[in-house]
Enzyme design. Structure first.
Site, PDB file in Angstrom:
ATOM      1  N   TYR A   1      37.188  -0.895  40.400  1.00 19.07           N
ATOM      2  CA  TYR A   1      37.954  -2.406  40.395  1.00 19.07           C
ATOM      3  C   TYR A   1      36.150  -2.875  39.452  1.00 19.07           C
ATOM      4  CZ  TYR A   1      42.318  -1.472  41.687  1.00 19.07           C
ATOM      5  OH  TYR A   1      43.354  -0.834  41.893  1.00 19.07           O
TER       6      TYR A   1
ATOM      7  N   THR B   1      39.642   0.829  47.763  1.00 15.60           N
ATOM      8  CA  THR B   1      39.252   1.887  47.912  1.00 15.60           C
ATOM      9  C   THR B   1      39.151   2.783  49.634  1.00 15.60           C
ATOM     10  OG1 THR B   1      38.151   1.171  46.336  1.00 15.60           O
ATOM     11  CG2 THR B   1      36.932   3.569  47.787  1.00 15.60           C
TER      12      THR B   1
ATOM     13  N   GLU C   1      33.049  -4.397  52.711  1.00 20.46           N
ATOM     14  CA  GLU C   1      33.587  -5.041  52.779  1.00 20.46           C
ATOM     15  C   GLU C   1      34.474  -5.161  51.488  1.00 20.46           C
ATOM     16  OE1 GLU C   1      36.089  -5.875  54.582  1.00 20.46           O
ATOM     17  OE2 GLU C   1      34.545  -5.347  56.545  1.00 20.46           O
TER      18      GLU C   1
ATOM     19  N   TYR D   1      39.935 -13.253  52.648  1.00 20.48           N
ATOM     20  CA  TYR D   1      39.434 -11.902  53.772  1.00 20.48           C
ATOM     21  C   TYR D   1      37.965 -11.963  53.390  1.00 20.48           C
ATOM     22  CZ  TYR D   1      39.109  -7.205  54.100  1.00 20.48           C
ATOM     23  OH  TYR D   1      38.437  -5.758  55.316  1.00 20.48           O
TER      24      TYR D   1
ATOM     25  N   ASP E   1      43.673  -8.185  56.587  1.00 21.50           N
ATOM     26  CA  ASP E   1      44.273  -7.479  54.781  1.00 21.50           C
ATOM     27  C   ASP E   1      45.059  -6.564  54.824  1.00 21.50           C
ATOM     28  OD1 ASP E   1      43.195  -5.524  56.780  1.00 21.50           O
ATOM     29  OD2 ASP E   1      41.806  -4.424  55.995  1.00 21.50           O
TER      30      ASP E   1
ATOM     31  N   CYS F   1      48.701   3.112  62.853  1.00 20.03           N
ATOM     32  CA  CYS F   1      49.782   2.171  62.042  1.00 20.03           C
ATOM     33  C   CYS F   1      49.792   2.407  60.428  1.00 20.03           C
ATOM     34  CB  CYS F   1      49.539   1.147  62.393  1.00 20.03           C
ATOM     35  SG  CYS F   1      51.066  -0.186  61.963  1.00 20.03           S
TER      36      CYS F   1
ATOM     37  N   TRP G   1      27.731   1.093  57.758  1.00 20.52           N
ATOM     38  CA  TRP G   1      27.638  -0.499  58.158  1.00 20.52           C
ATOM     39  C   TRP G   1      27.965  -0.464  59.398  1.00 20.52           C
ATOM     40  CZ3 TRP G   1      30.746   2.452  54.394  1.00 20.52           C
ATOM     41  CH2 TRP G   1      32.616   2.555  54.806  1.00 20.52           C
ATOM     42  N   ARG G   2      28.209   0.147  59.833  1.00 22.47           N
ATOM     43  CA  ARG G   2      28.718  -0.572  61.994  1.00 22.47           C
ATOM     44  C   ARG G   2      27.475  -0.460  62.372  1.00 22.47           C
ATOM     45  NH1 ARG G   2      34.853   1.589  62.638  1.00 22.47           N
ATOM     46  NH2 ARG G   2      35.637  -0.269  61.791  1.00 22.47           N
TER      47      ARG G   2
ATOM     48  N   CYS H   1      50.049   5.605  69.684  1.00 26.39           N
ATOM     49  CA  CYS H   1      49.746   3.754  69.276  1.00 26.39           C
ATOM     50  C   CYS H   1      49.571   2.846  70.756  1.00 26.39           C
ATOM     51  CB  CYS H   1      50.402   3.030  68.509  1.00 26.39           C
ATOM     52  SG  CYS H   1      50.396   1.643  68.472  1.00 26.39           S
TER      53      CYS H   1
END
Length: 376
Positions: A92, A53, A47, A130, A148, A202, A34-35, A212
């Site tokens: 869900y 998930t 999203e 969100y 999120d 993270c 999806w990018r 990081c």
């Protein structure tokens, strides 16, 4: 006296943080289907799927869903049954029902265009703050911060925030910090970078603090021996456990299935009839009486086919499946829920919860028939 948090919010420090994060994201972002194209429909679907998930689980379902419903018009004109079947296995299921309802509203009220207005997109079914911020920033370039679970974790450690993030005060503070850090004009990239950082570096346990890209800005890394203690949350309550009996009721070459109410847990999915029993030792008697009470049919309860353990968000379940034989009565659900007699070969046409799929697999295995792939 300037606090450590205030020092991080110094304009020069913020600019350095933004630059370091975006430079890392440009070279380390994961490839996702999806990018690459800021299609509002694709962003919206992805999203919603990514809520609760993991990315690696979402990929095959996303591709299957987009192949089946490539546009919002295709999704809107589909039946709820088709949408639930395509979503099957993701869990869900309210997400799928809300997607379907929202798609119809988008077609009817917005000419098939996903709104780029915060007030309009926020009232669509299943779209909270969100999701609205994610679609508006990623697809439309609006300066909306996304907060999120991944971003909450990053902010908690970055600013050494020790409050429970579920409280109203903590949520308000997180939103203010996210907005303060946001890169105007590149909100989509920045939001995705923050989420990517939380998902891959993270992480909840054993974060890669040494790798990081913004570790030098992190107060938790500087002040705590183990930054993974943040964010702090209230200990989870022990989930209750229920025993549920289900009957695979046979009438000749047909099997009885019932549909769950549209609202509530697993709404709109099909299952084998039965219910929750308080007495694990008397499951067969309970099942026989339960189906007579709910459906008005008499059955003979035979062998146990399978026992399936399954965990939901708020409770755990042991599903006891039994091979049953129809003995009389007309199957009509007392609550008006749909019930049907179908052949085994027709099971694939209906969307079932994951636990009931395990019963189907046990039934197929017991009969020695070739098993069908039920999930991608």
């Amino acid at each position: 006296m300037v606090s450590n948090v205030d020092a991080l919010l110094d304009s020069s420090r913020i600019e350095a943080f933004r630059s370091a994060l975006l430079a890392w994201y440009e070279t380390h972002q994961r490839e996702m289907p999806w990018r690459g194209s800021p299609d509002p429909y694709a962003v919206w679907i992805s999203e919603i799927m990514l809520q609760q998930t993991r990315v690696d689980q979402v990929r095959p379902y996303y591709e299957r869903f987009m192949n089946q419903f490539p546009t919002v018009e295709d999704l809107g004109k589909a039946s709820c049954e088709e949408v639930l079947k395509t979503w099957e296995g993701m869990g869900y299921y309210a997400r799928a029902r809300n997607l379907h309802r929202a798609a119809r509203q988008i077609v009817e009220r917005h000419d098939g265009k996903i709104p780029d207005n915060p007030d309009q997109i926020s009232v669509l079914p299943g779209i909270g703050p969100y999701t609205a911020a994610a679609v508006l920033s990623i697809a439309y370039g609006r300066d909306c911060p996304v907060v999120d679970g991944n971003v909450v974790r990053v902010l908690s450690r970055l600013f050494h925030l020790t409050d429970d993030p579920a409280t109203a005060a903590a949520k308000k503070r997180m939103a203010a910090l996210a907005e303060r850090l946001l890169v105007s004009g590149r909100a989509g990239d920045f939001n995705q970078a923050m989420m990517e950082l939380g998902a891959t570096v993270c992480t909840p346990r054993q974060p890669d603090c040494g790798g990081c890209p913004v570790g030098s800005f992190c107060l938790a890394r500087r002040e705590l021996p183990d930054p993974s203690v943040l964010p702090r949350k209230q200990p989870r309550k022990q989930r209750p456990h229920h025993h549920v009996a289900a009957g695979i009721v046979r009438r000749g070459d047909e099997i009885l299935i019932v549909r769950r109410p549209m609202d509530g847990l697993l709404g709109g999915l099909w299952e084998f009839p039965g219910g929750k029993s308080e007495d694990e030792s008397a499951m067969k008697e309970f099942l026989r009486n339960d189906l007579k009470r709910k459906l008005g049919i008499e059955i003979l309860v035979g062998r146990a086919l399978a026992t399936v353990r399954h965990a939901f968000t708020h409770f755990e379940m042991t599903l006891h499946g039994y091979d049953c034989t129809y003995h009389g009565g007309e199957a009509r659900h007392r609550d008006g829920n749909d019930c049907r007699w179908i052949r085994i070969g027709e099971l694939e046409q209906f969307a079932f919860p994951r636990a009931h799929h395990r019963l189907i697999e046990a039934m197929v295995a017991a009969e020695g028939s070739p098993q069908t792939t039920l999930f991608p």
